[in-house]
Design an enzyme around this catalytic site. Structure first.
Site, PDB file in Angstrom:
ATOM      1  CG  LEU A  99      -2.137  -0.884   1.167  1.00  0.00           C
ATOM      2  CD1 LEU A  99      -2.958  -0.740   2.440  1.00  0.00           C
ATOM      3  CD2 LEU A  99      -2.998  -0.562  -0.046  1.00  0.00           C
ATOM      4  N   GLY A 148       6.005   2.772   3.144  1.00  0.00           N
ATOM      5  CA  GLY A 148       7.305   3.446   3.105  1.00  0.00           C
ATOM      6  C   GLY A 148       7.164   4.878   2.626  1.00  0.00           C
ATOM      7  CG  LEU A 149       6.171   6.156  -1.531  1.00  0.00           C
ATOM      8  CD1 LEU A 149       5.258   5.989  -2.728  1.00  0.00           C
ATOM      9  CD2 LEU A 149       7.051   7.390  -1.717  1.00  0.00           C
ATOM     10  CD  GLU A 183       7.533   1.257   6.092  1.00  0.00           C
ATOM     11  OE1 GLU A 183       8.426   2.089   5.781  1.00  0.00           O
ATOM     12  OE2 GLU A 183       7.056   0.454   5.282  1.00  0.00           O
ATOM     13  CE  LYS A 240     -19.264  -2.448  -0.662  1.00  0.00           C
ATOM     14  NZ  LYS A 240     -20.575  -2.156  -0.091  1.00  0.00           N
ATOM     15  CB  THR A 263     -10.673   0.201   6.907  1.00  0.00           C
ATOM     16  OG1 THR A 263     -10.096   0.408   5.633  1.00  0.00           O
ATOM     17  CG2 THR A 263     -10.080   1.168   7.903  1.00  0.00           C
ATOM     18  N   GLY A 308      23.442  -6.112 -11.583  1.00  0.00           N
ATOM     19  CA  GLY A 308      22.818  -7.425 -11.700  1.00  0.00           C
ATOM     20  C   GLY A 308      23.766  -8.518 -11.270  1.00  0.00           C
ATOM     21  CB  CYS A 353      27.268  -2.202 -10.364  1.00  0.00           C
ATOM     22  SG  CYS A 353      28.160  -3.177  -9.143  1.00  0.00           S
ATOM     23  CD  GLU A 396      28.333 -12.197 -10.952  1.00  0.00           C
ATOM     24  OE1 GLU A 396      28.917 -11.125 -11.232  1.00  0.00           O
ATOM     25  OE2 GLU A 396      27.171 -12.245 -10.528  1.00  0.00           O
ATOM     26  CG  HIS A 405      24.877   0.469  -7.001  1.00  0.00           C
ATOM     27  ND1 HIS A 405      24.052  -0.072  -7.962  1.00  0.00           N
ATOM     28  CD2 HIS A 405      25.707  -0.522  -6.622  1.00  0.00           C
ATOM     29  CE1 HIS A 405      24.362  -1.342  -8.141  1.00  0.00           C
ATOM     30  NE2 HIS A 405      25.368  -1.643  -7.341  1.00  0.00           N
ATOM     31  CD  GLU A 449      21.829   2.791  -8.589  1.00  0.00           C
ATOM     32  OE1 GLU A 449      22.853   3.382  -8.980  1.00  0.00           O
ATOM     33  OE2 GLU A 449      21.746   1.557  -8.497  1.00  0.00           O
TER      34      GLU A 449
HETATM   35  N1  GLN Z   1      27.493  -9.240  -9.974  1.00  0.00           N
HETATM   36  C1  GLN Z   1      28.467  -8.192 -10.021  1.00  0.00           C
HETATM   37  C2  GLN Z   1      29.443  -8.245  -8.858  1.00  0.00           C
HETATM   38  O1  GLN Z   1      29.169  -8.831  -7.852  1.00  0.00           O
HETATM   39  C3  GLN Z   1      27.795  -6.833 -10.076  1.00  0.00           C
HETATM   40  C4  GLN Z   1      27.025  -6.494  -8.855  1.00  0.00           C
HETATM   41  C5  GLN Z   1      26.073  -5.351  -9.053  1.00  0.00           C
HETATM   42  O2  GLN Z   1      25.745  -5.000 -10.165  1.00  0.00           O
HETATM   43  N2  GLN Z   1      25.613  -4.764  -7.964  1.00  0.00           N
HETATM   44  O3  GLN Z   1      30.488  -7.686  -8.928  1.00  0.00           O
END
Ligand code: GLN
Length: 555
Positions: free
Chosen positions: A29, A32-33, A153, A200, A204, A366, A393, A417, A527, A529
């Protein structure tokens, strides 16, 4: 182990007030926001806030969970792998979260069991009440300085078995600290039945009944709804759930998450919270920055399409990424339209047909083999077609592998990997520096919490594009990875048009690559972001979106 575990009364500032946010009826729902928005409103009234998330699941942290189920793993500066809600908290409040702001039952139990083995409870039978609940309370009360409000939360939905010790703990805290220092906010859903044309309230009512069974009386009920809530329904909820009518607050579907604080404030949310605690409510909250965002979002100068070539179907798995692109758009007064692409489709269909209508390509983080060839194909397409590329990454590692294979001619270049039988241009990191000490890892070691995690410094090459973008030489960004481009390939990469322009201070770990001959091609091992905020968009995203806009003008 880290989250304090101090005793109840020894650290807590007696002026700090606690707001507990629970959810009912269904999950997802947006607790968090809701928590982040309330925190932002209290800040807008001049209060100092802190946000915490308590997750009842048994994992020690979400680091080992599948992003398709649980969404993104958020990483803090201090290297905690946490729930994605901490990302909302940081984006809305601007306050960096720490290891003291995220806990799970796994962590709580680990601590209780460590104490039991250590003999701290000698003689006692260890039980959920009081040992687990005391540990939960210690987490809530620990490591607080001069905050006016701590918003906690509780993950999951009322009625979940794992959630019970948390509800018991916050009930006890309300009793111990007093109701004048504690408030319960319950977020529910009012389903709309189109055939009856009605909202409804029964679910709730049931959800609040269940909370009351645990001894918790909500003070505010926040009702998610698709449509305006008629006065009659508000009255009904108030009467049956034992809350004041003005404390039944509508949380209507919003056009953007950044509209939510304004919407809540218009409904009187922050006013009611202040009133409840007997705080000054004569002056209005300062919402100018939120209004400014709203204004820019509603009047963009244009739209730019950027592809995210990922592999986790759930968009929540790329939450911070999508937000950072929105922030980059805001800074450029443009709306960013994301074209979500599955790397496996890019692999199967080839990139031409899927990427020919986008102005920028982003390959995100990833893990594992699935979809990697599609990501490599996307990096190749961006390189060959001069399309702005941001590799994050794994996305940086894929771009390096692409250059090694297709420009340097090392056909079996790969990451260890992904293959045991390859030229490992990306390899397992077995040793690195952390705050002056060595971190050591071995192949086959534990997977949970053992990556290179959290904030690490990077030194930028002053001749690079990233140096211009950041405007400084030394930066710090958050990491979450186990593998790393091997620095020994630096000369080969350089000959192939890719320069390592950011390194760890000891010069051993490549952190950023770019292609000087390309209009905009950057790969980062960290990262960015995670640190972008609507009020402080991350410079890399601002520059990437700008490059995409410039590129779209060429198309
Ligand atoms: N799988 C990659 C690593 O472990 C990249 C990890 C990621 O993208 N956060 O280095």
């Amino acid at each position: 182990m880290g989250y304090g575990g101090c005793k109840m009364s020894d650290k807590t500032n007696s002026k700090t007030k606690f707001i507990f946010i629970t959810g009912g009826v269904v999950s997802s729902l947006g607790k968090g926001l809701a928590s982040a928005s309330l925190a932002a409103l209290l800040q807008a009234r001049g209060f100092k806030v802190r946000l915490r998330k308590l997750d009842p699941y048994l994992n020690v942290d979400p680091g080992t969970m599948n992003p398709c189920q649980h969404g993104e793993v958020y990483v803090t500066d201090d290297g905690t792998e946490a729930d994605l809600d901490l990302g909302h908290y940081e984006r809305f409040s601007g306050i960096p979260a720490t290891k003291y702001d995220s806990v799970t039952s796994g962590k709580i139990y680990q601590r209780v069991l460590d104490k039991e083995r250590h003999g701290d409870y000698l003689g006692a039978t260890i039980q959920v009440i009081p040992h687990v609940t005391n540990e939960i309370k210690a987490f809530i009360l620990g490591n607080i300085t001069d905050e006016d409000f701590v918003l906690c939360e509780i993950g999951g939905t009322v009625g979940d078995i794992e959630g019970q010790p948390y509800l018991e703990s916050i009930r006890q805290l309300a009793y111990e600290l007093g109701r004048d220092r504690t408030m319960f906010v319950h977020l529910t859903l009012l389903p709309y039945i189109p055939t009856a044309g009605e909202l409804k309230t029964k679910p709730t009512q049931h959800s609040v009944k269940q909370l009351q069974e645990y001894g918790i009386q909500p003070d505010i009920i926040l009702c998610r709804s698709q449509i305006e809530i008629p006065q009659n329904e508000r009255k009904k909820i108030a009467l049956f759930c034992n809350v004041k009518e003005e404390c039944v607050i509508a949380a209507l579907d919003a056009k953007s998450i950044y509209h939510v604080p304004l919407a809540y404030s218009a409904e009187g949310m922050d006013y009611q919270v202040c009133k409840y605690f007997g705080l000054e409510t004569k002056t209005k909250p300062d919402l100018d920055k939120w209004k400014h965002i709203e204004e820019v979002m509603q009047n963009p100068e244009g739209e730019v399409k950027i592809a995210i070539v990922g592999k986790y179907q759930l968009q929540e798995a790329y939450k911070s990424l999508a937000e950072a692109l929105t922030h980059g758009g805001l800074a450029n007064h443009f709306k960013v339209k994301i074209k979500w692409l599955d790397a496996e489709d890019v692999e199967k269909q080839g990139p031409d047909e899927l990427l020919n209508d986008v102005s920028g390509i982003l390959v995100p983080g990833g893990f594992g083999n699935r979809g990697t060839e599609g990501k490599i194909a996307a990096a190749k397409y961006a390189r060959e077609h001069n399309i702005p590329y941001l590799g994050i990454c794994f996305g940086m590692q894929m771009a390096v592998i692409e250059t090694m294979r297709n420009v340097a001619g090392i056909k079996n270049a790969n990451s260890s990997e992904l293959s045991d039988d390859c030229e490992a241009v990306v390899g397992l990191m077995t040793e690195w520096d952390k705050d002056g000490a060595k971190e050591i890892r071995h192949k086959g070691g534990d997977l949970g919490g053992t990556m290179r995690l959290g904030a690490y410094p990077t030194v930028l090459d002053e001749k690079s594009k990233v140096y211009q973008i950041y405007g400084c030489k030394n930066i710090s960004e958050r990491h979450r990875h186990r593998y790393e481009v091997n620095i020994k390939y630096e000369p080969v990469l350089k000959k192939s048009g890719m320069v390592i322009v950011g390194k760890s201070p000891d010069g051993k770990l490549p952190e950023i690559v770019e292609r000087p001959e390309h209009p905009w091609f950057i790969g980062v091992q960290f990262h960015p972001e995670l640190k972008s905020k609507p009020f402080a968009p991350h410079p890399l995203f601002v520059a990437f979106v700008k490059a995409a806009i410039d590129n779209s003008r060429l198309i």
